[in-house]
Design a protein around this motif. Structure first.
Motif, PDB file in Angstrom:
ATOM      1  N   GLY A  39       0.767  -1.233   0.000  1.00  0.00           N
ATOM      2  CA  GLY A  39       0.000   0.000   0.000  1.00  0.00           C
ATOM      3  C   GLY A  39       0.799   1.285   0.000  1.00  0.00           C
ATOM      4  O   GLY A  39       0.227   2.363   0.004  1.00  0.00           O
ATOM      5  N   LYS A  40       2.115   1.188  -0.015  1.00  0.00           N
ATOM      6  CA  LYS A  40       2.936   2.404  -0.029  1.00  0.00           C
ATOM      7  C   LYS A  40       2.960   2.995  -1.436  1.00  0.00           C
ATOM      8  O   LYS A  40       3.014   2.254  -2.426  1.00  0.00           O
ATOM      9  CB  LYS A  40       4.356   2.100   0.423  1.00  0.00           C
ATOM     10  N   PRO A  41       2.933   4.322  -1.543  1.00  0.00           N
ATOM     11  CA  PRO A  41       2.963   4.938  -2.875  1.00  0.00           C
ATOM     12  C   PRO A  41       4.298   4.678  -3.579  1.00  0.00           C
ATOM     13  O   PRO A  41       5.345   4.629  -2.942  1.00  0.00           O
ATOM     14  CB  PRO A  41       2.768   6.428  -2.607  1.00  0.00           C
ATOM     15  N   ILE A  42       4.228   4.510  -4.885  1.00  0.00           N
ATOM     16  CA  ILE A  42       5.418   4.331  -5.715  1.00  0.00           C
ATOM     17  C   ILE A  42       5.556   5.587  -6.562  1.00  0.00           C
ATOM     18  O   ILE A  42       4.631   5.976  -7.264  1.00  0.00           O
ATOM     19  CB  ILE A  42       5.295   3.101  -6.630  1.00  0.00           C
ATOM     20  N   GLU A  43       6.733   6.203  -6.473  1.00  0.00           N
ATOM     21  CA  GLU A  43       7.020   7.363  -7.296  1.00  0.00           C
ATOM     22  C   GLU A  43       7.884   6.920  -8.469  1.00  0.00           C
ATOM     23  O   GLU A  43       8.933   6.319  -8.280  1.00  0.00           O
ATOM     24  CB  GLU A  43       7.775   8.431  -6.504  1.00  0.00           C
ATOM     25  N   GLY A  44       7.421   7.208  -9.658  1.00  0.00           N
ATOM     26  CA  GLY A  44       8.183   6.876 -10.850  1.00  0.00           C
ATOM     27  C   GLY A  44       8.751   8.132 -11.474  1.00  0.00           C
ATOM     28  O   GLY A  44       8.288   9.238 -11.209  1.00  0.00           O
ATOM     29  N   LEU A  45       9.773   7.930 -12.271  1.00  0.00           N
ATOM     30  CA  LEU A  45      10.315   9.055 -13.005  1.00  0.00           C
ATOM     31  C   LEU A  45      10.821   8.593 -14.353  1.00  0.00           C
ATOM     32  O   LEU A  45      11.128   7.427 -14.562  1.00  0.00           O
ATOM     33  CB  LEU A  45      11.407   9.782 -12.224  1.00  0.00           C
ATOM     34  N   LEU A  46      10.846   9.541 -15.258  1.00  0.00           N
ATOM     35  CA  LEU A  46      11.337   9.304 -16.610  1.00  0.00           C
ATOM     36  C   LEU A  46      12.657  10.034 -16.737  1.00  0.00           C
ATOM     37  O   LEU A  46      12.788  11.189 -16.309  1.00  0.00           O
ATOM     38  CB  LEU A  46      10.337   9.840 -17.637  1.00  0.00           C
TER      39      LEU A  46
END
Length: 120
Positions: free
Chosen positions: A74-81
């Motif tokens: 349930g922890k947020p996942i931060e993605g980046l390009l």
């Protein structure tokens, strides 16, 4: 010329994940160099960026991190390009990972690294 990274990961059950991760990155960088890529483009979570930084490899973000979902717990996942330059400031650090792969025997059944020929 750049290349994209697709479905890159390390098995959570691996005995020595640190060594496996370094070898996997080394193989990815070796393949990219063999294809003449100057950088790799990736959409990944921030874990990969932090991992590369621990090895002295700089990345370039194309924008700020974005929330892309939640992990199993349930922890947020931060993605980046962004991109991983294979030349310039990163050359020595990437070469160190590529050098780990020189003693490996690599089988290329799909002929990705070279062209195959069929006899008529």
């Amino acid at each position: 010329m750049g290349a994209g990274i697709s479905r890159f990961g390390v098995s959570p059950g691996a005995q020595n994940r640190s060594d496996l991760a370094r070898l996997t990155y080394g193989l990815m960088f070796a393949f990219a160099r063999s294809r003449g890529a100057a950088y790799l483009v990736a959409l990944a979570d921030r874990t990969y960026e932090r991992y590369l930084r621990t090895h002295g490899i700089r990345t370039r973000r194309y924008g700020p991190p974005q929330d892309i979902g939640n992990s199993k717990d349930g922890k947020p996942i931060e993605g980046l390009l962004g991109e991983i330059p294979l030349i310039g400031d990163n050359f020595d650090q990437i070469s160190a990972l590529v050098n780990l792969t020189h003693a490996m025997e690599i089988e290329d059944a799909s002929c990705i690294r070279r062209r195959s020929a069929l006899s008529a």
